[in-house]
Design a protein around this motif. Structure first.
Motif, PDB file in Angstrom:
ATOM      1  N   ALA A 165     -11.543   4.489   7.960  1.00  0.00           N
ATOM      2  CA  ALA A 165     -11.259   3.864   7.878  1.00  0.00           C
ATOM      3  C   ALA A 165      -9.575   4.226   9.059  1.00  0.00           C
ATOM      4  O   ALA A 165      -8.787   4.600   8.369  1.00  0.00           O
ATOM      5  N   ARG A 166      -8.850   2.905   9.974  1.00  0.00           N
ATOM      6  CA  ARG A 166      -8.383   2.798  10.287  1.00  0.00           C
ATOM      7  C   ARG A 166      -7.168   2.006   9.118  1.00  0.00           C
ATOM      8  O   ARG A 166      -7.592   0.849   9.040  1.00  0.00           O
ATOM      9  N   VAL A 167      -6.615   2.457   8.788  1.00  0.00           N
ATOM     10  CA  VAL A 167      -5.347   1.521   7.774  1.00  0.00           C
ATOM     11  C   VAL A 167      -4.376   0.774   7.767  1.00  0.00           C
ATOM     12  O   VAL A 167      -3.549   2.436   8.624  1.00  0.00           O
ATOM     13  N   THR A 168      -3.618  -0.237   7.472  1.00  0.00           N
ATOM     14  CA  THR A 168      -2.205  -0.100   8.230  1.00  0.00           C
ATOM     15  C   THR A 168      -1.592  -0.452   6.862  1.00  0.00           C
ATOM     16  O   THR A 168      -2.368  -1.216   6.339  1.00  0.00           O
ATOM     17  N   VAL A 169      -0.494  -0.175   6.692  1.00  0.00           N
ATOM     18  CA  VAL A 169      -0.114  -0.575   5.406  1.00  0.00           C
ATOM     19  C   VAL A 169       1.426  -1.474   5.521  1.00  0.00           C
ATOM     20  O   VAL A 169       1.954  -1.407   6.640  1.00  0.00           O
ATOM     21  N   VAL A 170       1.714  -2.587   4.751  1.00  0.00           N
ATOM     22  CA  VAL A 170       2.441  -2.900   4.262  1.00  0.00           C
ATOM     23  C   VAL A 170       3.835  -3.193   3.555  1.00  0.00           C
ATOM     24  O   VAL A 170       2.747  -3.210   2.518  1.00  0.00           O
ATOM     25  N   ALA A 171       3.955  -3.083   3.144  1.00  0.00           N
ATOM     26  CA  ALA A 171       5.138  -3.080   2.409  1.00  0.00           C
ATOM     27  C   ALA A 171       6.828  -2.804   3.070  1.00  0.00           C
ATOM     28  O   ALA A 171       7.268  -2.810   4.081  1.00  0.00           O
ATOM     29  N   ARG A 172       7.235  -3.137   2.170  1.00  0.00           N
ATOM     30  CA  ARG A 172       9.047  -3.491   2.150  1.00  0.00           C
ATOM     31  C   ARG A 172       9.338  -2.161   2.475  1.00  0.00           C
ATOM     32  O   ARG A 172      10.512  -2.455   4.050  1.00  0.00           O
ATOM     33  N   GLY A 173       9.677  -1.230   1.887  1.00  0.00           N
ATOM     34  CA  GLY A 173      10.703  -0.303   2.715  1.00  0.00           C
ATOM     35  C   GLY A 173       9.586   0.308   2.952  1.00  0.00           C
ATOM     36  O   GLY A 173      10.408   2.068   3.932  1.00  0.00           O
ATOM     37  N   VAL A 212      -6.495  -6.289   1.912  1.00  0.00           N
ATOM     38  CA  VAL A 212      -6.287  -5.910  -0.160  1.00  0.00           C
ATOM     39  C   VAL A 212      -5.157  -6.007  -0.371  1.00  0.00           C
ATOM     40  O   VAL A 212      -3.911  -6.118   0.963  1.00  0.00           O
ATOM     41  N   ILE A 213      -4.171  -7.001  -0.794  1.00  0.00           N
ATOM     42  CA  ILE A 213      -3.307  -8.340  -1.454  1.00  0.00           C
ATOM     43  C   ILE A 213      -2.902  -7.080  -2.857  1.00  0.00           C
ATOM     44  O   ILE A 213      -3.214  -7.838  -3.721  1.00  0.00           O
ATOM     45  N   THR A 214      -2.032  -5.913  -2.951  1.00  0.00           N
ATOM     46  CA  THR A 214      -1.897  -5.433  -4.373  1.00  0.00           C
ATOM     47  C   THR A 214       0.117  -6.164  -4.199  1.00  0.00           C
ATOM     48  O   THR A 214      -0.039  -5.742  -5.187  1.00  0.00           O
ATOM     49  N   ALA A 215       0.619  -5.638  -3.652  1.00  0.00           N
ATOM     50  CA  ALA A 215       2.161  -6.281  -3.528  1.00  0.00           C
ATOM     51  C   ALA A 215       2.215  -6.957  -4.988  1.00  0.00           C
ATOM     52  O   ALA A 215       1.474  -8.865  -4.827  1.00  0.00           O
ATOM     53  N   GLY A 216       3.063  -7.186  -5.757  1.00  0.00           N
ATOM     54  CA  GLY A 216       4.021  -7.374  -7.010  1.00  0.00           C
ATOM     55  C   GLY A 216       5.272  -7.218  -7.347  1.00  0.00           C
ATOM     56  O   GLY A 216       5.616  -6.002  -6.906  1.00  0.00           O
ATOM     57  N   ALA A 217       5.428  -7.872  -8.026  1.00  0.00           N
ATOM     58  CA  ALA A 217       6.703  -6.619  -9.160  1.00  0.00           C
ATOM     59  C   ALA A 217       6.716  -6.270 -10.433  1.00  0.00           C
ATOM     60  O   ALA A 217       5.593  -7.146 -11.303  1.00  0.00           O
ATOM     61  N   ALA A 218       7.028  -5.472 -10.485  1.00  0.00           N
ATOM     62  CA  ALA A 218       6.949  -4.331 -11.975  1.00  0.00           C
ATOM     63  C   ALA A 218       7.936  -5.449 -12.925  1.00  0.00           C
ATOM     64  O   ALA A 218       8.990  -5.495 -12.823  1.00  0.00           O
ATOM     65  N   VAL A 266      -5.985   2.526  -2.672  1.00  0.00           N
ATOM     66  CA  VAL A 266      -6.921   2.112  -2.010  1.00  0.00           C
ATOM     67  C   VAL A 266      -6.900   2.851  -0.576  1.00  0.00           C
ATOM     68  O   VAL A 266      -7.371   3.073   0.010  1.00  0.00           O
ATOM     69  N   ALA A 267      -5.027   2.179  -0.154  1.00  0.00           N
ATOM     70  CA  ALA A 267      -5.255   3.008   1.517  1.00  0.00           C
ATOM     71  C   ALA A 267      -5.441   4.057   1.210  1.00  0.00           C
ATOM     72  O   ALA A 267      -6.104   5.087   2.189  1.00  0.00           O
ATOM     73  N   GLY A 268      -4.928   5.656   0.535  1.00  0.00           N
ATOM     74  CA  GLY A 268      -5.562   6.377   0.319  1.00  0.00           C
ATOM     75  C   GLY A 268      -7.031   7.086   0.497  1.00  0.00           C
ATOM     76  O   GLY A 268      -8.251   7.835   0.943  1.00  0.00           O
ATOM     77  N   ALA A 269      -7.939   5.708  -0.904  1.00  0.00           N
ATOM     78  CA  ALA A 269      -9.608   6.114  -0.022  1.00  0.00           C
ATOM     79  C   ALA A 269      -9.979   5.473   0.950  1.00  0.00           C
ATOM     80  O   ALA A 269     -10.610   5.969   1.341  1.00  0.00           O
ATOM     81  N   ALA A 270      -9.100   4.562   1.530  1.00  0.00           N
ATOM     82  CA  ALA A 270      -9.490   3.759   2.793  1.00  0.00           C
ATOM     83  C   ALA A 270      -9.277   5.209   4.100  1.00  0.00           C
ATOM     84  O   ALA A 270     -10.882   5.156   5.237  1.00  0.00           O
ATOM     85  N   GLY A 315       1.081  -1.573   0.317  1.00  0.00           N
ATOM     86  CA  GLY A 315       0.311   0.243  -0.070  1.00  0.00           C
ATOM     87  C   GLY A 315       1.318   1.398  -0.192  1.00  0.00           C
ATOM     88  O   GLY A 315       0.575   2.303   0.358  1.00  0.00           O
ATOM     89  N   SER A 316       2.091   0.647   0.125  1.00  0.00           N
ATOM     90  CA  SER A 316       2.674   1.866  -0.058  1.00  0.00           C
ATOM     91  C   SER A 316       2.926   3.498  -1.322  1.00  0.00           C
ATOM     92  O   SER A 316       3.370   4.195  -1.983  1.00  0.00           O
TER      93      SER A 316
END
Length: 224
Positions: A22-30, A60-66, A13-17, A5-6
């Motif tokens: 909503a209380r939003v928790t973003v999970v991201a590597r960096g 919501v699972i959006t993470a992936g590689a370009a 999605v995080a911004g809309a929530a 979500g970063s």
């Protein structure tokens, strides 16, 4: 909770929530600990720990590689299979963790696939096939989740300008078509934005296994 979500569609999605209160928790590597939960989304122990601590009612699972954009002859197996080792593994990891915990009845899990699986994407190696497998895995999870009162859905956005994956594809296909980036983008008349996609995810209430998302919102994917 938005995994990935970063940036890109996850950021939308995080911004809309957040805008919806909503209380939003973003999970991201960096990401910094002040802004979310940093970690490797392919790590099964990490996914299980994060879900046990936060127990989101919407995951919501959006993470992936370009993907690396090359013709087939330009790829190595490592570059061709990159999205199998990232996108497919992330979907498997978080879906398995959500069902093993399990999340509370009434929870929803939304997994981002791609409309590339329907049309193909000849310059992105195994990307389209990886996204098709993401939808298959989500379908398997949806069957198991039903008895737990959890809804699992896959959404398939098309090429989205302004995102890392989208801009990578736009530049590659514009070059292959011998047109400018802006001209190619102008042809994407049905393209959504990260912001509109975020709003659409929050408005998603149906129980169909998969939905297409574009500028007109979401609609159920016809059965194969």
């Amino acid at each position: 909770m938005v995994v990935g979500g970063s940036r890109g569609l996850g950021l939308g999605v995080a911004g809309a929530a957040r805008a919806a209160g909503a209380r939003v928790t973003v999970v991201a590597r960096g990401i910094s600990p002040a802004d979310g939960v940093p970690g490797d989304a392919t790590d099964e122990l990490f996914a299980a720990k994060v879900l046990a601590e936060h127990r989101p009612d919407l995951l919501v699972i959006t993470a992936g590689a370009a993907p690396e954009m090359l013709p087939l002859t330009g790829h190595t197996w490592e570059s061709f299979s990159a999205n199998w080792h990232s996108d497919v593994r992330i979907a498997f990891t978080w879906l398995r963790a959500a069902l093993t915990l399990p999340l509370a009845p009434g929870s929803r899990v939304v997994v981002f696939g791609s409309a590339a699986e329907l049309r193909g994407s000849p310059l992105s190696g195994g990307y389209a096939g990886a996204k098709a497998t993401v939808r298959l895995i989500a379908g398997y999870a949806a069957g198991e989740a039903r008895d737990l009162g959890i809804t699992v859905t896959t959404v398939l956005p098309g090429i989205t300008p302004g995102t890392g994956v989208g801009e990578t594809a736009i530049r590659a296909y514009a070059k292959a078509s011998k047109i400018s980036r802006d001209e190619f983008t102008g042809r994407l008349t049905a393209a959504a934005t990260p912001e509109s996609t975020g709003r659409d995810i929050l408005a998603l209430t149906g129980t169909d296994p998969a939905y297409l998302i574009d500028a007109d919102g979401w609609r159920p994917l016809p059965a194969a």
